[in-house]
Design a protein around this motif. Structure first.
Motif, short mmCIF file in Angstrom:
data_model
loop_
_atom_site.label_atom_id
_atom_site.label_comp_id
_atom_site.label_asym_id
_atom_site.label_seq_id
_atom_site.Cartn_x
_atom_site.Cartn_y
_atom_site.Cartn_z
N LEU A 137 -3.28 13.09 1.62
CA LEU A 137 -2.34 12.53 0.65
C LEU A 137 -2.72 12.97 -0.77
N LEU A 138 -4.00 12.88 -1.04
CA LEU A 138 -4.49 13.27 -2.37
C LEU A 138 -4.20 14.74 -2.66
N GLU A 139 -4.27 15.54 -1.59
CA GLU A 139 -4.02 16.97 -1.79
C GLU A 139 -2.59 17.25 -2.24
N ALA A 187 0.83 -1.20 0.00
CA ALA A 187 0.00 0.00 0.00
C ALA A 187 0.87 1.25 0.00
N SER A 188 1.92 1.23 0.80
CA SER A 188 2.73 2.43 0.89
C SER A 188 3.52 2.66 -0.40
N GLN A 189 3.85 1.57 -1.06
CA GLN A 189 4.54 1.71 -2.36
C GLN A 189 3.61 2.38 -3.38
N ILE A 190 2.35 1.96 -3.36
CA ILE A 190 1.40 2.55 -4.30
C ILE A 190 1.16 4.03 -3.96
N GLU A 191 1.14 4.33 -2.67
CA GLU A 191 0.98 5.73 -2.29
C GLU A 191 2.14 6.58 -2.80
N GLN A 192 3.33 6.00 -2.78
CA GLN A 192 4.49 6.72 -3.32
C GLN A 192 4.31 6.99 -4.82
N GLN A 193 3.85 5.97 -5.51
CA GLN A 193 3.62 6.14 -6.96
C GLN A 193 2.56 7.21 -7.22
N LEU A 194 1.56 7.22 -6.35
CA LEU A 194 0.51 8.23 -6.47
C LEU A 194 1.10 9.63 -6.34
N LEU A 195 1.90 9.82 -5.30
CA LEU A 195 2.50 11.13 -5.05
C LEU A 195 3.41 11.55 -6.19
N ALA A 196 4.11 10.58 -6.73
CA ALA A 196 5.06 10.89 -7.80
C ALA A 196 4.36 11.04 -9.15
N GLY A 197 3.06 10.85 -9.17
CA GLY A 197 2.33 10.97 -10.43
C GLY A 197 2.68 9.88 -11.42
N GLU A 198 3.05 8.71 -10.91
CA GLU A 198 3.48 7.64 -11.81
C GLU A 198 2.33 6.75 -12.27
N LEU A 199 1.14 7.03 -11.77
CA LEU A 199 0.01 6.17 -12.13
C LEU A 199 -0.93 6.91 -13.08
N ASP A 200 -1.60 6.14 -13.94
CA ASP A 200 -2.69 6.72 -14.73
C ASP A 200 -4.00 6.60 -13.97
N LEU A 201 -4.16 5.45 -13.33
CA LEU A 201 -5.43 5.19 -12.65
C LEU A 201 -5.19 4.54 -11.30
N LEU A 202 -5.93 5.03 -10.32
CA LEU A 202 -5.86 4.42 -9.00
C LEU A 202 -7.28 4.13 -8.52
N TYR A 203 -7.57 2.86 -8.25
CA TYR A 203 -8.89 2.46 -7.74
C TYR A 203 -8.82 2.40 -6.22
N VAL A 204 -9.80 3.03 -5.58
CA VAL A 204 -9.84 2.97 -4.11
C VAL A 204 -11.24 2.66 -3.61
#
Ligand code: ADP
Ligand code: ZN
Length: 707
Positions: free
Chosen positions: A126-128, A96-113
């Motif tokens: 975090l989203l902010e 989960a924390s790895q995915i959060e890092q990717q989220l922050l770094a803008g490395e994802l196109d899509l994130l399902y939550v």
């Protein structure tokens, strides 16, 4: 670097054009506006948010209530090479924390939550800090307290608007009548959003409803054998016990039918669900709890052995069939007992009186719908404020019109019988009185001495049950549910009782089997295509097993069907197959082409043996081109090629006549073959060495000239 929407549709998803209102919706959201999307199941809602998420800068955040569905979507996207991930309770802290890092770094196109995670203060902050492209709220009807899928977490999603006012939001759902739609607008603060309603019609689903005359199971088996050999399907039953019994019985008849209900151990339930997703031709027998998290596109039939509680439920459950747009069946069989049982269950529930009244009303609508002798689809759509001008031609009423008869007199007899016995008895007793049965209970109540005793001898008990069922369905009688299922008169029955109105009822056909319309060749696969179809399916299954994904994640049935149609023989041709984008072209083209080519070759050999090569050669010499010969002979171009290749090998025809190549090109190809020489002169290394400049068929011809 932003690609445009159409380019993504073509290259990533492998589809040639947008459907319904997809393009309009996608453009709106890309431009930063909000949207509410009501589209039928299988209409293509996912693309409506997936593409804007990929076009706009940042990560598209998708709120989805169902963990299983989330995972499926992400795996399917990853198969396409899209950077997608999910965050839910099934992940361990490190992932989960790895995915959060990717989220922050803008490395994802899509994130399902999942909504409950999204709503935590921690996640919102975090989203902010992350670049967000848009928010998509899937299954948006879950905000409705009146709906059957209410999720309290969804109500709080209005927070998104307050915390991220500049970021476009979308709400998507397949089930929303007008009140639910209004609730979505209000609760999610989407009053300003563009509203896109694509209608509710599922034209590929054939609706058939028939009346159970005590042979429900056999009728189901016949239906499956006649129309769905080896197909995946769902059978819904009302109770756990009936689920178990039905699954066992179908299995004893040689089908693979697995039970699924809340009473089974978790592990077993999951195993059955996994098999349903990952194997071909599994039938799940389930209570209505099943299916919410199932996104399987190739469910070919949904069968109801009981009446659903409402038209909404019927629409949603049948909607799980044929998401891929290929023909599918919604088959239902129900009887009088269903109505009584359902009413009793509702009465026994803990819900308050208002809620019970609403439920009663919905059941009554469902009953009325089931008994209709006019087009079912028109009625279904009308119920959802949608409209179909002409009868559909693809429901039981349209396909085998029901005869009706003037039942005014028998209805009066039935209604009088209810009245004369003080509205205190159930159907079976009433029928006994009507046909004048000699039994102790009737005597005990003195009903052998009342005027209605024995006045219904012209019909038998089965016919009377049908009459009573229809009277209840038309709300002329109501089932009083204090526990015993006794029937009562309603206000509406007065004119009939007084003989002021005629009542037309449906004439029940005895044997449902005569109705089977024999859609034997599922997906309408022609017999001569069957061998290739099975070969393609087997190939898909092997790949799916290797990669540990569901077969439909490799290719949908629709893609395999398209391969049957097109018979691609080169990667370039393969890329035109629906559902083949860059990623799948790269990963799977060779494997599937090999299956197709081998099949064509066998066919060519089979047809070649009866002198047909000569015929091809004759036409070719007379100046026709390959396409022309193929059309005239009603053969595939690939088959014609193989005839010509044969002739080249035999030295009966010159290579240059078949391929439009210059000398030096032929020399180049020949050299390449010799460079990559192996005993069989494999095509693929040569094709690749020449960077795809020459099609496989051409290479095959040149290779033939080498021998
Ligand atoms: P929904 O979520 O509305 O039920 P999906 O998004 O799952 O529907 O799409 C249903 C099916 O239709 C999927 O197999 C999807 O890949 C396919 N599909 C969606 N849009 C298109 C399109 N423009 N062309 C061809 N197939 C499409
Ligand atoms: Zn119809």
């Amino acid at each position: 670097m932003s690609k445009n929407a159409l380019e993504i549709l073509n290259t990533i998803f492998g589809y040639s054009e947008f459907r319904l209102q997809q393009q309009e919706i996608i453009e709106k959201v890309i431009s930063g506006q909000d949207a509410i999307v009501l589209m039928p199941t299988g209409g293509g809602k996912s693309l409506c948010y997936q593409i804007p998420a990929m076009v706009r800068d940042g990560v598209g955040v998708v709120v989805s209530p169902l963990i299983a569905l989330m995972q499926d979507q992400v795996v399917a996207l990853q198969q396409l090479g899209v950077k997608a991930a999910y965050l839910n309770s099934t992940l361990d802290a490190a992932s989960a924390s790895q995915i959060e890092q990717q989220l922050l770094a803008g490395e994802l196109d899509l994130l399902y939550v999942a909504p409950e995670r999204l709503m935590t203060e921690r996640f919102l902050s975090l989203l902010e800090q992350a670049p967000i492209a848009m928010f998509a709220i899937d299954e948006a009807h879950c905000v409705s307290q009146w709906g059957h899928d209410f999720r309290p977490d969804y109500i709080q999603l209005s927070v998104l608007h307050e915390r991220f006012p500049a970021i476009p939001r979308m709400a998507l759902t397949a089930t929303a009548d007008a009140p639910t739609r209004r609730e979505i607008l209000r609760r999610l603060n989407l009053e300003q959003a563009g509203l896109y309603v694509s209608g509710f019609d599922r034209p590929n689903i054939r609706y058939s409803i028939s009346q159970n005359q005590g042979n429900g199971r056999e009728a189901l088996l016949r239906f499956i054998r006649n129309e769905h050999e080896n197909d995946a399907g769902i059978v819904y039953c009302l109770s756990r016990k009936k689920v178990e019994q039905t699954a066992e019985w179908l299995s004893s008849k040689g089908l693979t039918a697995l039970p699924y209900h809340a009473g089974l151990p978790n592990e077993k339930r999951q195993r059955h669900q996994r098999r349903f997703l990952n194997e071909d031709g599994i039938i799940i027998v389930a209570t209505i709890a099943f299916g919410m998290g199932i996104d399987k596109p190739d469910v070919r039939f949904v069968a109801h052995l009981n009446l659903p509680k409402s038209i909404e439920a019927y629409y949603q459950e049948t909607g799980r069939a044929g998401r891929d747009g290929l023909p599918a069946n919604a088959w239902m069989m129900y009887g009088l007992q269903d109505v009584i049982t359902l009413r009793q269950m509702m009465e026994a529930s803990e819900a308050n009186e208002t809620h019970k009244r609403v439920e009663h009303h919905k059941l009554q609508s469902m009953l009325g719908f089931s008994e209709l002798t006019t087009c079912k689809r028109q009625a279904l759509l009308t119920y959802f404020d949608d409209h179909l001008a002409e009868p559909c031609g693809n429901c039981d009423s349209c396909l085998s019109p029901v005869e009706t008869w003037d039942a005014s007199v028998v209805a009066q007899k039935a209604l009088s019988c209810v009245y004369k016995t003080d509205q205190r008895f159930g159907v079976n007793y009433l029928i006994d009185v009507l046909i004048g049965k000699d039994n102790a209970r009737i005597k005990q109540f003195g009903h052998d001495r009342i005027s209605v005793y024995g006045i219904g001898k012209e019909l038998d008990a089965i016919q009377w049950r049908s009459i009573f069922r229809q009277l209840i369905a038309r709300n002329l009688l109501s089932v009083d549910i204090e526990g015993y299922g006794n029937l009562r008169l309603t206000e509406t029955c007065r004119p009939i009782l007084r003989g002021e109105e005629t009542l037309m009822l449906r004439k029940e056909t005895k044997a449902e089997k005569s109705k089977s319309r024999g859609r034997k060749s599922k997906h309408n696969i022609k017999a001569e295509h069957n061998a290739l179809w099975e070969a393609l399916r087997a190939c898909r299954k092997t790949l799916a097993d290797e990669l540990k994904v569901a077969p439909y994640m490799i290719f949908h049935d629709a893609s395999l069907m398209d391969m049957l149609e097109r018979r691609p023989t080169t990667p370039a041709q393969f890329s035109n197959v629906s559902g083949v984008g860059q990623q799948k072209l790269k990963k799977y083209a060779d494997i599937f082409l090999k299956v197709i080519n081998e099949h064509e070759k066998e066919q060519g050999e089979a047809t070649g043996s009866d002198g047909t090569i000569e015929e091809t050669l004759r036409l070719f010499r007379s100046g026709m081109d390959i396409e022309g010969i193929a059309t005239q002979r009603e053969l595939k171009p690939a088959t014609i090629y193989s005839h010509l290749i044969d002739s080249i090998t035999q030295g009966e025809i010159e290579l240059q006549k078949v391929v439009q190549l210059e000398e030096k090109e032929i020399a180049l190809i020949q050299d390449t073959f010799l460079t990559f020489s192996n005993s069989e002169h494999k095509l693929k290394p040569v094709y690749e060495a020449l960077e795809g400049a020459f099609e496989y068929d051409v290479l095959r011809c040149v290779r033939a000239s080498l021998n």
